[in-house]
Motif scaffolding. Structure first.
Motif, PDB file in Angstrom:
ATOM      1  N   GLY A 135      -3.971  33.536   9.549  1.00 58.80           N
ATOM      2  CA  GLY A 135      -1.999  32.791   8.972  1.00 58.80           C
ATOM      3  C   GLY A 135      -2.362  33.120   8.080  1.00 58.80           C
ATOM      4  O   GLY A 135      -2.331  33.276   6.609  1.00 58.80           O
ATOM      5  N   ILE A 136      -0.291  32.696   7.207  1.00 61.16           N
ATOM      6  CA  ILE A 136       0.012  32.619   5.950  1.00 61.16           C
ATOM      7  C   ILE A 136      -0.045  31.599   5.551  1.00 61.16           C
ATOM      8  O   ILE A 136       1.370  30.444   6.665  1.00 61.16           O
ATOM      9  CB  ILE A 136       1.353  34.077   6.033  1.00 61.16           C
ATOM     10  N   ALA A 137       0.362  30.910   4.436  1.00 61.51           N
ATOM     11  CA  ALA A 137       0.721  29.431   4.127  1.00 61.51           C
ATOM     12  C   ALA A 137       2.061  29.990   3.623  1.00 61.51           C
ATOM     13  O   ALA A 137       2.317  31.086   3.423  1.00 61.51           O
ATOM     14  CB  ALA A 137      -0.152  29.496   3.290  1.00 61.51           C
ATOM     15  N   PRO A 138       2.877  28.715   2.794  1.00 64.92           N
ATOM     16  CA  PRO A 138       4.548  29.057   2.420  1.00 64.92           C
ATOM     17  C   PRO A 138       4.779  28.485   1.742  1.00 64.92           C
ATOM     18  O   PRO A 138       2.791  28.648   0.770  1.00 64.92           O
ATOM     19  CB  PRO A 138       5.002  28.144   3.461  1.00 64.92           C
ATOM     20  N   SER A 184      -2.849  32.644   0.966  1.00 63.45           N
ATOM     21  CA  SER A 184      -1.798  31.158   0.210  1.00 63.45           C
ATOM     22  C   SER A 184      -2.253  31.832  -0.989  1.00 63.45           C
ATOM     23  O   SER A 184      -2.314  32.021  -1.552  1.00 63.45           O
ATOM     24  CB  SER A 184      -2.572  29.455   0.582  1.00 63.45           C
ATOM     25  N   PRO A 185      -0.181  31.393  -1.562  1.00 67.28           N
ATOM     26  CA  PRO A 185      -0.143  31.388  -2.750  1.00 67.28           C
ATOM     27  C   PRO A 185      -0.760  30.395  -3.512  1.00 67.28           C
ATOM     28  O   PRO A 185      -1.346  29.486  -2.355  1.00 67.28           O
ATOM     29  CB  PRO A 185       1.504  31.222  -3.008  1.00 67.28           C
ATOM     30  N   ARG A 186      -0.822  30.560  -4.653  1.00 65.54           N
ATOM     31  CA  ARG A 186      -1.409  29.161  -5.019  1.00 65.54           C
ATOM     32  C   ARG A 186      -0.765  27.913  -6.144  1.00 65.54           C
ATOM     33  O   ARG A 186       0.456  28.585  -6.837  1.00 65.54           O
ATOM     34  CB  ARG A 186      -2.464  29.836  -6.890  1.00 65.54           C
ATOM     35  N   LEU A 187      -0.580  27.714  -4.920  1.00 62.23           N
ATOM     36  CA  LEU A 187       0.726  26.612  -4.731  1.00 62.23           C
ATOM     37  C   LEU A 187       0.502  24.568  -4.772  1.00 62.23           C
ATOM     38  O   LEU A 187      -0.543  24.439  -3.766  1.00 62.23           O
ATOM     39  CB  LEU A 187       2.203  26.730  -4.637  1.00 62.23           C
ATOM     40  N   GLY A 188       0.375  23.913  -5.275  1.00 58.55           N
ATOM     41  CA  GLY A 188      -0.415  22.487  -4.267  1.00 58.55           C
ATOM     42  C   GLY A 188      -1.143  22.615  -3.901  1.00 58.55           C
ATOM     43  O   GLY A 188      -2.192  22.750  -4.648  1.00 58.55           O
ATOM     44  N   TRP A 189      -0.926  21.274  -2.559  1.00 63.34           N
ATOM     45  CA  TRP A 189      -2.149  21.518  -1.979  1.00 63.34           C
ATOM     46  C   TRP A 189      -2.464  22.418  -1.228  1.00 63.34           C
ATOM     47  O   TRP A 189      -3.958  22.226  -1.597  1.00 63.34           O
ATOM     48  CB  TRP A 189      -1.463  20.459  -1.070  1.00 63.34           C
ATOM     49  N   LEU A 190      -1.820  23.651  -1.518  1.00 60.62           N
ATOM     50  CA  LEU A 190      -2.711  24.880  -0.794  1.00 60.62           C
ATOM     51  C   LEU A 190      -3.468  24.737  -1.861  1.00 60.62           C
ATOM     52  O   LEU A 190      -4.516  25.639  -1.526  1.00 60.62           O
ATOM     53  CB  LEU A 190      -1.692  25.694  -0.743  1.00 60.62           C
ATOM     54  N   ARG A 228       1.379  -0.606  -0.091  1.00 58.63           N
ATOM     55  CA  ARG A 228      -0.016   0.240  -0.403  1.00 58.63           C
ATOM     56  C   ARG A 228       0.725   1.461  -0.251  1.00 58.63           C
ATOM     57  O   ARG A 228       2.251   1.574   0.059  1.00 58.63           O
ATOM     58  CB  ARG A 228      -0.979  -0.210   1.403  1.00 58.63           C
ATOM     59  N   VAL A 229       0.159   2.356  -0.680  1.00 56.89           N
ATOM     60  CA  VAL A 229       0.834   3.347  -0.690  1.00 56.89           C
ATOM     61  C   VAL A 229       0.381   4.544  -0.172  1.00 56.89           C
ATOM     62  O   VAL A 229      -0.715   4.436  -1.018  1.00 56.89           O
ATOM     63  CB  VAL A 229       2.192   3.644  -2.064  1.00 56.89           C
ATOM     64  N   MET A 230       0.574   5.317   0.868  1.00 53.33           N
ATOM     65  CA  MET A 230      -1.023   5.932   1.226  1.00 53.33           C
ATOM     66  C   MET A 230      -0.263   8.089   1.096  1.00 53.33           C
ATOM     67  O   MET A 230       1.226   7.877   1.389  1.00 53.33           O
ATOM     68  CB  MET A 230      -0.864   5.568   3.060  1.00 53.33           C
ATOM     69  N   VAL A 231      -1.026   8.876   0.991  1.00 51.21           N
ATOM     70  CA  VAL A 231      -1.014  10.003   0.807  1.00 51.21           C
ATOM     71  C   VAL A 231      -1.572  10.680   1.506  1.00 51.21           C
ATOM     72  O   VAL A 231      -2.346  10.523   1.974  1.00 51.21           O
ATOM     73  CB  VAL A 231      -0.096  10.351  -1.034  1.00 51.21           C
ATOM     74  N   HIS A 232      -1.009  11.932   1.907  1.00 49.25           N
ATOM     75  CA  HIS A 232      -2.084  13.165   2.621  1.00 49.25           C
ATOM     76  C   HIS A 232      -3.093  13.857   1.598  1.00 49.25           C
ATOM     77  O   HIS A 232      -4.108  13.857   2.524  1.00 49.25           O
ATOM     78  CB  HIS A 232      -1.062  13.835   3.074  1.00 49.25           C
ATOM     79  N   SER A 233      -3.261  13.616   0.393  1.00 53.78           N
ATOM     80  CA  SER A 233      -3.616  14.389  -0.710  1.00 53.78           C
ATOM     81  C   SER A 233      -3.866  13.946  -2.215  1.00 53.78           C
ATOM     82  O   SER A 233      -3.025  13.722  -2.343  1.00 53.78           O
ATOM     83  CB  SER A 233      -3.454  15.709  -0.090  1.00 53.78           C
ATOM     84  N   SER A 234      -4.619  14.926  -2.361  1.00 52.73           N
ATOM     85  CA  SER A 234      -4.941  14.209  -4.081  1.00 52.73           C
ATOM     86  C   SER A 234      -4.226  15.337  -4.925  1.00 52.73           C
ATOM     87  O   SER A 234      -3.725  14.576  -5.646  1.00 52.73           O
ATOM     88  CB  SER A 234      -6.516  14.818  -4.352  1.00 52.73           C
ATOM     89  N   THR A 235      -3.657  16.686  -4.056  1.00 51.13           N
ATOM     90  CA  THR A 235      -2.675  16.507  -5.111  1.00 51.13           C
ATOM     91  C   THR A 235      -1.120  16.038  -5.008  1.00 51.13           C
ATOM     92  O   THR A 235      -0.273  15.124  -5.886  1.00 51.13           O
ATOM     93  CB  THR A 235      -1.849  18.162  -4.379  1.00 51.13           C
ATOM     94  N   ALA A 236      -0.966  15.246  -3.574  1.00 56.38           N
ATOM     95  CA  ALA A 236      -0.022  14.286  -3.362  1.00 56.38           C
ATOM     96  C   ALA A 236      -0.368  13.233  -4.526  1.00 56.38           C
ATOM     97  O   ALA A 236       0.876  12.056  -4.964  1.00 56.38           O
ATOM     98  CB  ALA A 236       0.501  14.154  -2.082  1.00 56.38           C
ATOM     99  N   GLY A 279       6.375  21.749  -3.546  1.00 55.82           N
ATOM    100  CA  GLY A 279       6.645  20.956  -3.303  1.00 55.82           C
ATOM    101  C   GLY A 279       5.560  20.732  -1.761  1.00 55.82           C
ATOM    102  O   GLY A 279       6.202  19.822  -1.241  1.00 55.82           O
ATOM    103  N   CYS A 280       3.897  21.152  -1.946  1.00 54.51           N
ATOM    104  CA  CYS A 280       3.723  21.399  -0.649  1.00 54.51           C
ATOM    105  C   CYS A 280       2.586  20.236  -0.533  1.00 54.51           C
ATOM    106  O   CYS A 280       1.215  20.181  -0.868  1.00 54.51           O
ATOM    107  CB  CYS A 280       2.740  22.182   0.053  1.00 54.51           C
ATOM    108  N   PRO A 281       2.505  18.148  -0.320  1.00 55.13           N
ATOM    109  CA  PRO A 281       1.488  17.720  -0.861  1.00 55.13           C
ATOM    110  C   PRO A 281       0.702  18.325   0.975  1.00 55.13           C
ATOM    111  O   PRO A 281      -0.306  17.435   1.158  1.00 55.13           O
ATOM    112  CB  PRO A 281       2.472  15.947  -0.170  1.00 55.13           C
ATOM    113  N   TRP A 282       1.593  19.204   2.316  1.00 51.41           N
ATOM    114  CA  TRP A 282       0.380  19.288   2.626  1.00 51.41           C
ATOM    115  C   TRP A 282       1.293  19.807   3.609  1.00 51.41           C
ATOM    116  O   TRP A 282       2.528  20.236   3.763  1.00 51.41           O
ATOM    117  CB  TRP A 282      -0.298  17.767   3.586  1.00 51.41           C
ATOM    118  N   SER A 283      -0.124  20.643   4.920  1.00 55.08           N
ATOM    119  CA  SER A 283       0.370  21.214   5.538  1.00 55.08           C
ATOM    120  C   SER A 283       0.448  21.459   7.094  1.00 55.08           C
ATOM    121  O   SER A 283      -0.208  21.959   7.791  1.00 55.08           O
ATOM    122  CB  SER A 283       0.685  22.347   5.505  1.00 55.08           C
ATOM    123  N   MET A 284       0.871  20.778   7.914  1.00 63.21           N
ATOM    124  CA  MET A 284       0.362  20.635   9.758  1.00 63.21           C
ATOM    125  C   MET A 284       0.299  22.137  10.353  1.00 63.21           C
ATOM    126  O   MET A 284      -0.496  22.729  10.947  1.00 63.21           O
ATOM    127  CB  MET A 284       1.621  19.776  10.216  1.00 63.21           C
TER     128      MET A 284
END
Length: 383
Positions: free
Chosen positions: A293-296, A319-325, A155-163, A300-305
């Motif tokens: 808050g402000i996103a990074p 947030s900037p329009r990037l990846g999972w963000l 099995r391969v588990m990822v955080h998000s649809s983007t990932a 390559g951001c598949p998730w951000s705790m």
């Protein structure tokens, strides 16, 4: 079900800054609540007293964590715990774990959790190596080790649809057929960092919080430039978290950008650099005193705790329009230019109705990440 959870910890001196450890600490008790027998093998214990713990060595660097698995230790651990499923949070370790399972005579399912991707994709489909894993040209070997790990997993588990889309695309390019092995299982939110979205910070100005690790590969240089624009009018003040404090010499030797970025930010007017001192109560209070808050700027951001921490507290995140963000954050709060970011920040600082609407949306966006719900998805994925 007996679960052996193999966890690398990159920040043993400041566990509160290690998202992998925090996720394990939140998830392991939820798995136990669901009836699983959990053993965490890691440099530091995670979970509660119901979770068994096997202490492993701290890898000297992030590269040793990927290239120096102790197969003898893994074999002994597998024979001792007799798992039904083994979760490798360092996917590059999966071939070594598969070898250990073979030697131990175990038919346990092997799941890899892609907590960190050593690559990202541009909007045009170009694969980019993660600069944080490309010292001395090691980026491509890490990428190939990641692909080998995918091939070794049941099995391969990822955080998000983007990932999921990125991992699928990378696997296809390296001729790894994932078949039906890929599962999207988000990370759990920290229930200690959840509050009523109607709560408002105490008087003292409109504060935007940046609560991310200050590595250069998180786009911190871009944030430094944006910070100057955000505070220029005097409407917004910024609170920047120094999550690491003093780091080990080995870690600074590989990447001293957090220290350099901290020094730069400390010189910007109306920017306060603060430490949570590794205390989750202090961390919560620092978030509670902010308005948004402000996103990074990490490509390559598949998730951000840290984004989820803010949203659980009812803080809208721009947030900037990037990846999972861009997948997760409300489109109304995404920006492309610095001028758009400034307009959003100032509106959140001054428009109570706009803030209230987005506070509720932010809070609601984390509801599916409650540990019990994530544990159920986790167990379903490895069954």
């Amino acid at each position: 079900m007996r679960v052996l959870y193999l966890l690398n910890i990159s920040n043993p001196d400041r566990l509160s800054a290690d998202s992998g450890w925090i996720f394990a600490d939140l998830l392991a008790p939820a798995l136990a609540d669901a009836g699983a027998e959990v053993t965490v093998a890691a440099p530091a214990a995670a979970g509660d007293t119901r979770c068994r713990f096997h202490q492993t060595r701290v890898p000297g660097t992030k590269y040793r964590a990927r290239f120096s698995a102790d197969i003898d230790e893994l074999v002994a651990l597998i024979r001792q715990t007799r798992p039904d499923a083994v979760v490798a949070n360092q996917v590059e370790e999966a071939p070594a774990v598969r070898t250990a399972l073979l030697e131990a005579g175990s038919d346990a399912l092997l799941a890899g959790y892609c907590h960190y991707l050593p690559f990202s994709f541009t909007s045009g489909g170009q694969l980019l190596l993660d600069p944080s894993l490309n010292d001395a040209g090691l980026g491509r070997p890490v990428l190939l080790a990641f692909a080998a790990g995918l091939a070794a997993c049941d099995r391969v588990m990822v955080h998000s649809s983007t990932a999921a889309s990125w991992v699928s695309a990378a696997a296809a390019r390296m001729t790894v057929d994932l078949g039906d092995r890929l599962r999207v299982v988000p990370a759990p939110r920290d229930e200690r960092l959840v509050r009523d979205p109607a709560a408002r910070p105490a008087a003292g100005g409109a504060i935007g919080v940046y609560n991310h690790r200050l590595y250069a590969h998180y786009g911190t240089g871009q944030f430094v430039d944006l910070a100057r624009d955000l505070v220029a009018s005097g409407i917004v003040r910024l609170r920047v978290m120094d999550l690491f404090g003093q780091r080990r010499a080995e870690r600074k030797g590989l990447d001293d950008s957090p220290e350099r970025m901290r020094e730069k930010l400390a010189t910007v007017p109306h920017v306060q650099v603060v430490s949570d001192r590794g205390d989750r109560v202090r961390y919560k209070n620092l978030l509670a005193g902010a308005r948004f808050g402000i996103a990074p700027f990490r490509p390559g951001c598949p998730w951000s705790m840290s984004v989820i921490d803010c949203q659980g507290m009812g803080l809208p995140v721009i947030s900037p329009r990037l990846g999972w963000l861009a997948e997760h954050i409300d489109p109304e709060l995404c920006f492309t230019t610095a001028a758009e970011a400034v307009a959003l920040a100032e509106r959140l600082a001054t428009d109570d109705e706009f803030l209230a609407v987005h506070a509720k949306r932010a809070h609601a966006s984390t509801a599916d990440f409650a540990p019990a719900l994530v544990a159920a998805r986790y167990l379903e994925a490895i069954s």
